[in-house]
Design a protein around this motif. Structure first.
Motif, PDB file in Angstrom:
ATOM      1  N   GLU A 186       0.818  -1.205   0.000  1.00 30.31           N
ATOM      2  CA  GLU A 186       0.000   0.000   0.000  1.00 30.31           C
ATOM      3  C   GLU A 186       0.851   1.254   0.000  1.00 30.31           C
ATOM      4  O   GLU A 186       0.513   2.240  -0.629  1.00 30.31           O
ATOM      5  CB  GLU A 186      -0.887   0.022   1.246  1.00 30.31           C
ATOM      6  N   ALA A 187       1.945   1.176   0.753  1.00 28.83           N
ATOM      7  CA  ALA A 187       2.824   2.346   0.878  1.00 28.83           C
ATOM      8  C   ALA A 187       3.227   2.849  -0.498  1.00 28.83           C
ATOM      9  O   ALA A 187       3.247   4.046  -0.767  1.00 28.83           O
ATOM     10  CB  ALA A 187       4.066   1.991   1.695  1.00 28.83           C
ATOM     11  N   VAL A 188       3.544   1.892  -1.373  1.00 19.77           N
ATOM     12  CA  VAL A 188       3.996   2.254  -2.712  1.00 19.77           C
ATOM     13  C   VAL A 188       2.853   2.895  -3.497  1.00 19.77           C
ATOM     14  O   VAL A 188       3.001   3.972  -4.069  1.00 19.77           O
ATOM     15  CB  VAL A 188       4.554   1.022  -3.455  1.00 19.77           C
ATOM     16  N   SER A 189       1.692   2.224  -3.478  1.00 17.53           N
ATOM     17  CA  SER A 189       0.592   2.729  -4.321  1.00 17.53           C
ATOM     18  C   SER A 189      -0.066   3.969  -3.729  1.00 17.53           C
ATOM     19  O   SER A 189      -0.643   4.770  -4.450  1.00 17.53           O
ATOM     20  CB  SER A 189      -0.445   1.626  -4.551  1.00 17.53           C
ATOM     21  N   GLU A 190       0.004   4.143  -2.405  1.00 16.28           N
ATOM     22  CA  GLU A 190      -0.685   5.279  -1.780  1.00 16.28           C
ATOM     23  C   GLU A 190       0.225   6.476  -1.527  1.00 16.28           C
ATOM     24  O   GLU A 190      -0.156   7.412  -0.823  1.00 16.28           O
ATOM     25  CB  GLU A 190      -1.309   4.844  -0.456  1.00 16.28           C
ATOM     26  N   GLY A 191       1.436   6.393  -2.041  1.00 23.12           N
ATOM     27  CA  GLY A 191       2.321   7.555  -1.921  1.00 23.12           C
ATOM     28  C   GLY A 191       2.791   7.849  -0.509  1.00 23.12           C
ATOM     29  O   GLY A 191       2.961   8.997  -0.128  1.00 23.12           O
ATOM     30  N   GLN A 192       3.020   6.809   0.287  1.00 19.17           N
ATOM     31  CA  GLN A 192       3.510   7.038   1.648  1.00 19.17           C
ATOM     32  C   GLN A 192       5.031   7.149   1.713  1.00 19.17           C
ATOM     33  O   GLN A 192       5.596   7.447   2.756  1.00 19.17           O
ATOM     34  CB  GLN A 192       3.050   5.905   2.581  1.00 19.17           C
ATOM     35  N   ARG A 241      12.231   7.337   2.857  1.00 22.36           N
ATOM     36  CA  ARG A 241      11.475   7.416   4.113  1.00 22.36           C
ATOM     37  C   ARG A 241      10.087   6.842   3.911  1.00 22.36           C
ATOM     38  O   ARG A 241       9.517   6.978   2.831  1.00 22.36           O
ATOM     39  CB  ARG A 241      11.355   8.891   4.556  1.00 22.36           C
ATOM     40  N   TRP A 242       9.583   6.220   4.956  1.00 21.87           N
ATOM     41  CA  TRP A 242       8.213   5.675   4.904  1.00 21.87           C
ATOM     42  C   TRP A 242       7.422   6.204   6.092  1.00 21.87           C
ATOM     43  O   TRP A 242       7.721   5.895   7.230  1.00 21.87           O
ATOM     44  CB  TRP A 242       8.230   4.151   4.917  1.00 21.87           C
ATOM     45  N   GLN A 243       6.404   6.995   5.764  1.00 22.52           N
ATOM     46  CA  GLN A 243       5.500   7.496   6.783  1.00 22.52           C
ATOM     47  C   GLN A 243       4.300   6.547   6.828  1.00 22.52           C
ATOM     48  O   GLN A 243       3.408   6.638   5.991  1.00 22.52           O
ATOM     49  CB  GLN A 243       5.098   8.943   6.427  1.00 22.52           C
ATOM     50  N   HIS A 244       4.315   5.661   7.801  1.00 22.87           N
ATOM     51  CA  HIS A 244       3.243   4.673   7.933  1.00 22.87           C
ATOM     52  C   HIS A 244       2.048   5.328   8.626  1.00 22.87           C
ATOM     53  O   HIS A 244       2.229   6.047   9.609  1.00 22.87           O
ATOM     54  CB  HIS A 244       3.755   3.487   8.742  1.00 22.87           C
ATOM     55  N   PRO A 245       0.815   5.098   8.102  1.00 25.20           N
ATOM     56  CA  PRO A 245      -0.349   5.796   8.660  1.00 25.20           C
ATOM     57  C   PRO A 245      -0.567   5.510  10.150  1.00 25.20           C
ATOM     58  O   PRO A 245      -1.107   6.359  10.859  1.00 25.20           O
ATOM     59  CB  PRO A 245      -1.521   5.278   7.823  1.00 25.20           C
ATOM     60  N   VAL A 296       8.701   4.507   9.650  1.00 26.56           N
ATOM     61  CA  VAL A 296       9.387   3.213   9.737  1.00 26.56           C
ATOM     62  C   VAL A 296      10.760   3.388   9.084  1.00 26.56           C
ATOM     63  O   VAL A 296      10.840   3.808   7.930  1.00 26.56           O
ATOM     64  CB  VAL A 296       8.598   2.107   8.991  1.00 26.56           C
ATOM     65  N   PRO A 297      11.853   3.113   9.803  1.00 26.28           N
ATOM     66  CA  PRO A 297      13.183   3.363   9.236  1.00 26.28           C
ATOM     67  C   PRO A 297      13.540   2.386   8.117  1.00 26.28           C
ATOM     68  O   PRO A 297      13.088   1.236   8.124  1.00 26.28           O
ATOM     69  CB  PRO A 297      14.124   3.190  10.439  1.00 26.28           C
ATOM     70  N   PRO A 298      14.345   2.845   7.159  1.00 24.60           N
ATOM     71  CA  PRO A 298      14.721   1.977   6.033  1.00 24.60           C
ATOM     72  C   PRO A 298      15.455   0.713   6.468  1.00 24.60           C
ATOM     73  O   PRO A 298      15.336  -0.313   5.800  1.00 24.60           O
ATOM     74  CB  PRO A 298      15.626   2.871   5.165  1.00 24.60           C
ATOM     75  N   ASP A 299      16.193   0.792   7.582  1.00 22.32           N
ATOM     76  CA  ASP A 299      16.855  -0.420   8.062  1.00 22.32           C
ATOM     77  C   ASP A 299      15.842  -1.516   8.372  1.00 22.32           C
ATOM     78  O   ASP A 299      16.176  -2.692   8.371  1.00 22.32           O
ATOM     79  CB  ASP A 299      17.665  -0.132   9.336  1.00 22.32           C
ATOM     80  N   VAL A 300      14.592  -1.127   8.660  1.00 27.07           N
ATOM     81  CA  VAL A 300      13.539  -2.106   8.954  1.00 27.07           C
ATOM     82  C   VAL A 300      12.822  -2.531   7.671  1.00 27.07           C
ATOM     83  O   VAL A 300      12.636  -3.715   7.419  1.00 27.07           O
ATOM     84  CB  VAL A 300      12.513  -1.530   9.963  1.00 27.07           C
ATOM     85  N   PHE A 301      12.420  -1.551   6.832  1.00 26.38           N
ATOM     86  CA  PHE A 301      11.544  -1.955   5.724  1.00 26.38           C
ATOM     87  C   PHE A 301      12.286  -2.321   4.444  1.00 26.38           C
ATOM     88  O   PHE A 301      11.750  -3.085   3.636  1.00 26.38           O
ATOM     89  CB  PHE A 301      10.437  -0.918   5.476  1.00 26.38           C
TER      90      PHE A 301
END
Ligand code: C2E
Ligand code: MG
Ligand code: MG
Ligand code: MG
Length: 288
Positions: free
Chosen positions: A33-39, A63-67, A72-77
């Motif tokens: 979802e992150a990819v398709s929803e522009g997060q 960077r990932w801004q999770h709703p 969520v840091p890149p080292d994790v995702f």
């Protein structure tokens, strides 16, 4: 009794593993979802010339801004994305956005983009980079691709070919996190890197253990002999910057010069930045 304690530990370990597996699965699900929803977004961190302290490039950091979870840091995702095959579309998106951001900033110098090992060995990598450069009109000589040495451990033959093909496009290649993996110094002779980035774990040791300085000094000497430029990562304090400059390090990156920010940093750092940035860095660390 000992057996029972041991069994308890095994169970606790298994429970822990299970939680981790579930956690990874949840992240993987949300990542689609992150990819398709522009997060996803980008931050930029300045890299300065060691002598003039002028910004010569910025490193792009995803960077990932999770709703729900927040950032969520890149080292994790990134490892989850690699596992799920999502790193290919994410990596392509990062590169495209970086080229777009920089195409309008001719005075901004070079831009450094991290490549996952999974991207590096994917069959379309060179074509993907070439078409992204073409479509964004971005000059290849201003693009630096950062790769870690894990890709060179397994397959010598094709890694060298991919590297040559990338360099054939006119982009530069940096070896990231140098010193953390297997770090065979022979990689430096074998492959034509334009620069290496000394990992922050070595910079951290400056002033703590004399071995830290000795290793950095040897790596810089070797790299320079081979015509490779050296950037130090994780520079957080003035004395580290000074020691690295004295050793002949070419470029410096770290919280002392600037934390990752939402826009590329250009030119000379804002007046007297170091002291302020340093305080900000330590505050950030306290909060972490
Ligand atoms: P990296 O490529 O080695 O990036 C440097 C990391 O060190 C960044 O963490 C940066 O914020 C952090 N850093 C910079 N200066 C300092 C300092 O002075 N002190 C300390 N303690 N840390 C500093 P970040 O952004 O969390 O990224 C972590 C890693 O995630 C990166 O390490 C890179 O391996 C990966 N990554 C980030 N963005 C991307 C991306 O777009 N694609 C891929 N494949 N990987 C990425
Ligand atoms: Mg990097
Ligand atoms: Mg690094
Ligand atoms: Mg890293």
């Amino acid at each position: 009794k000992a057996k029972q304690v041991g069994r308890g530990r095994v169970l606790a370990f298994e429970a822990c593993m299970e939680r981790e597996v579930l956690e990874r699965r949840a992240i993987e699900r949300d990542l689609h979802e992150a990819v398709s929803e522009g997060q996803l977004g980008l931050q930029f961190q300045p890299i300065v010339d060691a002598r003039s302290e002028k910004v010569v490039s910025n490193e792009v950091l995803v960077r990932w801004q999770h709703p729900v979870r927040g950032e969520v840091p890149p080292d994790v995702f990134v490892p989850v994305a690699e596992h799920a095959g999502l790193i290919l579309p994410i990596g392509e998106w990062v590169l495209r956005r970086a080229c777009q951001a920089y195409a309008d900033l001719p005075e901004a110098g070079a831009v450094s983009v991290n490549l996952s090992p999974v991207q590096f060995i994917s069959p379309n990598l060179v074509e993907m980079v070439a078409s992204t450069l073409r479509q964004t009109g971005f000059p290849p000589e201003r693009l630096i691709l950062e790769i870690t040495e894990s890709v060179f451990i397994r397959d010598f033959g094709s890694a060298g070919k991919i590297l040559s093909a990338l360099k054939g496009l006119g982009v530069k290649v940096a070896l990231d996190d140098f010193g953390t993996g297997y770090s065979s110094l022979s990689y430096l002779r074998q492959y034509k890197f334009d620069r290496i980035k000394i990992d922050k774990s070595f910079v951290e040791e400056i002033g703590e253990r004399s071995e830290g300085l000795a290793i950095i000094s040897a790596v810089i000497a070797l790299a320079h002999n081979l015509g490779i430029e050296v950037t130090a990562e994780g520079v957080e304090a003035k004395f580290q910057a000074e020691a690295l400059r004295t050793l002949g390090c070419d470029a410096l990156q770290g919280f002392y010069f600037g934390k990752p920010s939402d826009i590329p940093v250009i030119g000379k750092l804002p007046g007297g930045a170091p002291e302020r940035e340093l305080d900000a860095a330590f505050e950030a660390e306290d909060q972490a």
